[in-house]
Design a protein around this motif. Structure first.
Motif, PDB file in Angstrom:
ATOM      1  N   ALA A 170       0.746  -1.272  -0.038  1.00 17.06           N
ATOM      2  CA  ALA A 170       0.053   0.054  -0.039  1.00 17.06           C
ATOM      3  C   ALA A 170       0.985   1.407   0.002  1.00 17.06           C
ATOM      4  N   THR A 171       0.633   2.188  -0.844  1.00 17.94           N
ATOM      5  CA  THR A 171       1.123   3.794  -0.844  1.00 17.94           C
ATOM      6  C   THR A 171       0.018   4.659  -0.834  1.00 17.94           C
ATOM      7  N   VAL A 172       0.515   5.834  -0.676  1.00 17.43           N
ATOM      8  CA  VAL A 172      -0.565   6.946  -0.576  1.00 17.43           C
ATOM      9  C   VAL A 172      -1.042   7.058  -2.145  1.00 17.43           C
ATOM     10  N   SER A 173      -0.632   6.435  -3.173  1.00 20.68           N
ATOM     11  CA  SER A 173      -1.016   6.504  -4.487  1.00 20.68           C
ATOM     12  C   SER A 173      -1.728   5.043  -5.046  1.00 20.68           C
ATOM     13  N   GLY A 174      -1.835   4.412  -3.980  1.00 26.01           N
ATOM     14  CA  GLY A 174      -2.573   3.138  -4.186  1.00 26.01           C
ATOM     15  C   GLY A 174      -1.524   1.796  -4.280  1.00 26.01           C
ATOM     16  N   GLY A 175      -2.054   1.053  -4.550  1.00 23.15           N
ATOM     17  CA  GLY A 175      -1.276  -0.351  -4.325  1.00 23.15           C
ATOM     18  C   GLY A 175      -0.552  -0.540  -5.338  1.00 23.15           C
ATOM     19  N   ILE A 176       0.679  -1.417  -5.221  1.00 22.73           N
ATOM     20  CA  ILE A 176       1.697  -1.549  -5.996  1.00 22.73           C
ATOM     21  C   ILE A 176       1.681  -3.325  -6.021  1.00 22.73           C
ATOM     22  N   TYR A 177       1.449  -3.816  -7.249  1.00 27.67           N
ATOM     23  CA  TYR A 177       1.482  -5.275  -7.471  1.00 27.67           C
ATOM     24  C   TYR A 177       2.721  -5.661  -7.843  1.00 27.67           C
ATOM     25  N   ARG A 178       3.446  -6.619  -7.235  1.00 26.48           N
ATOM     26  CA  ARG A 178       5.077  -6.837  -7.802  1.00 26.48           C
ATOM     27  C   ARG A 178       4.856  -8.732  -7.634  1.00 26.48           C
ATOM     28  N   ILE A 179       6.041  -9.348  -8.224  1.00 28.04           N
ATOM     29  CA  ILE A 179       6.107 -10.634  -8.247  1.00 28.04           C
ATOM     30  C   ILE A 179       7.339 -11.081  -7.335  1.00 28.04           C
ATOM     31  N   GLY A 180       6.963 -12.330  -6.464  1.00 28.72           N
ATOM     32  CA  GLY A 180       7.932 -12.966  -5.753  1.00 28.72           C
ATOM     33  C   GLY A 180       8.117 -14.435  -5.868  1.00 28.72           C
ATOM     34  N   LEU A 181       9.145 -14.840  -5.508  1.00 23.70           N
ATOM     35  CA  LEU A 181       9.309 -16.430  -5.285  1.00 23.70           C
ATOM     36  C   LEU A 181       9.344 -17.379  -4.203  1.00 23.70           C
ATOM     37  N   ALA A 182       8.734 -18.467  -4.040  1.00 23.84           N
ATOM     38  CA  ALA A 182       8.866 -19.012  -3.009  1.00 23.84           C
ATOM     39  C   ALA A 182       9.275 -20.841  -3.237  1.00 23.84           C
ATOM     40  N   LEU A 183       9.266 -21.783  -2.487  1.00 25.13           N
ATOM     41  CA  LEU A 183       9.593 -23.190  -2.855  1.00 25.13           C
ATOM     42  C   LEU A 183       8.912 -23.729  -1.813  1.00 25.13           C
ATOM     43  N   THR A 184       8.118 -24.846  -2.133  1.00 23.81           N
ATOM     44  CA  THR A 184       7.222 -25.730  -1.128  1.00 23.81           C
ATOM     45  C   THR A 184       7.626 -27.070  -1.373  1.00 23.81           C
ATOM     46  N   ASP A 185       7.271 -27.794  -0.309  1.00 25.48           N
ATOM     47  CA  ASP A 185       7.954 -29.266  -0.331  1.00 25.48           C
ATOM     48  C   ASP A 185       7.108 -30.165  -1.521  1.00 25.48           C
ATOM     49  N   LEU A 186       7.969 -30.974  -1.954  1.00 26.40           N
ATOM     50  CA  LEU A 186       7.118 -31.992  -2.952  1.00 26.40           C
ATOM     51  C   LEU A 186       6.037 -32.741  -2.381  1.00 26.40           C
ATOM     52  N   ASP A 187       6.245 -33.455  -1.200  1.00 22.26           N
ATOM     53  CA  ASP A 187       5.578 -34.212  -0.527  1.00 22.26           C
ATOM     54  C   ASP A 187       4.418 -33.788   0.423  1.00 22.26           C
ATOM     55  N   GLU A 188       4.750 -32.493   0.765  1.00 22.09           N
ATOM     56  CA  GLU A 188       3.934 -31.840   1.632  1.00 22.09           C
ATOM     57  C   GLU A 188       4.050 -30.248   1.285  1.00 22.09           C
ATOM     58  N   PRO A 189       2.915 -29.970   0.230  1.00 17.17           N
ATOM     59  CA  PRO A 189       2.933 -28.726  -0.281  1.00 17.17           C
ATOM     60  C   PRO A 189       2.825 -27.570   0.810  1.00 17.17           C
ATOM     61  N   SER A 190       2.112 -27.821   1.583  1.00 20.73           N
ATOM     62  CA  SER A 190       2.046 -26.850   2.579  1.00 20.73           C
ATOM     63  C   SER A 190       3.189 -26.387   3.409  1.00 20.73           C
ATOM     64  N   ARG A 191       4.068 -27.030   3.295  1.00 19.61           N
ATOM     65  CA  ARG A 191       5.416 -26.899   3.962  1.00 19.61           C
ATOM     66  C   ARG A 191       6.131 -25.808   3.246  1.00 19.61           C
ATOM     67  N   LEU A 192       6.447 -24.632   3.591  1.00 21.75           N
ATOM     68  CA  LEU A 192       7.365 -23.688   2.861  1.00 21.75           C
ATOM     69  C   LEU A 192       8.720 -24.053   3.268  1.00 21.75           C
ATOM     70  N   LEU A 193       9.417 -23.996   2.156  1.00 20.17           N
ATOM     71  CA  LEU A 193      11.102 -24.342   2.447  1.00 20.17           C
ATOM     72  C   LEU A 193      11.803 -23.101   2.358  1.00 20.17           C
ATOM     73  N   HIS A 194      11.521 -22.142   1.163  1.00 22.94           N
ATOM     74  CA  HIS A 194      12.232 -21.107   1.099  1.00 22.94           C
ATOM     75  C   HIS A 194      11.437 -20.014   0.461  1.00 22.94           C
ATOM     76  N   ARG A 195      11.336 -18.873   0.829  1.00 24.91           N
ATOM     77  CA  ARG A 195      10.937 -17.673   0.546  1.00 24.91           C
ATOM     78  C   ARG A 195      11.773 -16.232   0.232  1.00 24.91           C
ATOM     79  N   LEU A 196      12.000 -15.752  -1.073  1.00 23.44           N
ATOM     80  CA  LEU A 196      12.784 -14.881  -1.456  1.00 23.44           C
ATOM     81  C   LEU A 196      12.357 -13.665  -0.614  1.00 23.44           C
ATOM     82  N   PRO A 197      13.198 -12.882  -0.004  1.00 20.41           N
ATOM     83  CA  PRO A 197      12.772 -11.765   0.853  1.00 20.41           C
ATOM     84  C   PRO A 197      12.276 -10.503  -0.181  1.00 20.41           C
ATOM     85  N   GLN A 198      13.056 -10.281  -1.372  1.00 19.98           N
ATOM     86  CA  GLN A 198      12.801  -9.203  -2.324  1.00 19.98           C
ATOM     87  C   GLN A 198      11.993  -9.855  -3.449  1.00 19.98           C
TER      88      GLN A 198
END
Length: 311
Positions: free
Chosen positions: A222-250
């Protein structure tokens, strides 16, 4: 590509606009994507001049130009069905080998609110409607291509008292693509001033890799001029997709080009479609720019994985 981004914008962007549509529309954006033999197929959200959206197919021999756009929508509201009377939005598609069909997940919009809708197709010429599978308010849904531990897995964003009230990514499981389990948490928006602090949502269907399910997602600040939509990356477990393994901060891709910063919803890049060209290990990411046009960005899968694995 700037040194702060992992994706390269295609020089032909925007690759599709409303001006190229075979009938009058206001905007075209947020496309799903698939590869059928030598043809790239996108399923585009087209907003007509009433403000209602439908989904239309376009085909290209190279995924960049030479698009042949169908003269009629593949999926549009049916008269008398309240849950879809305000249109279909933001599709994702994935091929499910068990079914021998492409599964389309999208948002059906009606007076009760947005809901997750499911349909299937063999060829993007005809479609079998399966209807709403997750009731309002729910959207941003993408299915994994195969069962995990005997169950289908759907990433989605319910906004209800039962889960997802913060605008997070959750998943549900089903034995039959009809009955779905209670949502399980996968990722939440970060707090404070982070780039993905307001809400997040799944992008294209997660891609299976040897390291886990590669999740490309959108985040909103959120900004004073409205929302900014950007794209990020993460990796979840193959056998348990709800388990987050890595999430890029930027964030790895944001609205920097004029066609991403100006339009019906400024400062927006919204990814819905992904094609993996395995021969060159290239990812083609199809996204909506400013809710106004369809664009393409590319990256090497190895570069994306290296970045997220280092997080």
């Amino acid at each position: 590509m700037s040194d702060r981004e992992l994706f390269h914008r295609h020089p032909a962007n925007p690759i599709l606009t409303a001006d190229e549509w075979p009938y009058p529309v206001n905007t075209v954006f947020n496309p799903a994507a698939a590869q059928l033999g030598g043809t790239t197929v996108i399923l585009a959200r087209a907003e007509d001049l009433t403000g209602i959206s439908h989904l239309t197919v376009a085909r290209s021999p190279n995924g960049v130009d030479g698009w042949a756009i169908d003269p009629l929508p593949l999926l549009s509201p049916t008269d008398g069905i309240a849950s879809e009377q305000w249109g279909f939005e933001d599709p994702r598609v994935v091929f499910a080998p068990e079914l021998g069909r492409w599964v389309i997940t999208c948002t059906a919009y009606g007076p009760a609110g947005p809901a997750v809708y499911l349909a299937t197709t063999e060829d993007f010429l005809t479609v079998e409607r399966h209807g709403i599978v997750c009731h309002p308010d729910d959207k941003n849904a993408a299915l994994l291509p195969q069962r995990v531990d005997g169950k289908w897995v759907l990433f989605h964003r319910p906004m209800t008292e039962f889960g997802g009230a913060r605008g997070e990514i959750l998943l549900s499981r089903s034995p039959d693509l009809v009955s779905w389990s209670a949502p399980e948490q996968v990722m939440q928006p970060r707090s404070g001033a982070w780039w993905d602090s307001v809400r997040i949502g799944i992008g294209p269907p997660p891609l299976r890799t040897e390291h886990g399910w590669l999740v490309i997602y959108h985040g909103v600040k959120a900004t004073v001029s409205g929302g900014i939509y950007r794209i990020g990356l993460a990796l979840t477990d193959l056998d348990e997709p709800s388990r987050l393994l890595h999430r890029l901060p930027q964030w790895v891709f944001g609205p920097l080009a004029p066609y991403e910063r100006e339009g019906d919803v400024p400062n927006t890049v919204f990814p819905c479609g992904l094609v993996h060209d395995e021969a060159g290990d290239q990812i083609r990411l199809y996204y909506g720019a400013a809710d106004t046009s369809i664009c393409l960005a590319t990256a090497q899968l190895g570069d994306l994985l290296a970045a997220v694995l280092a997080a």
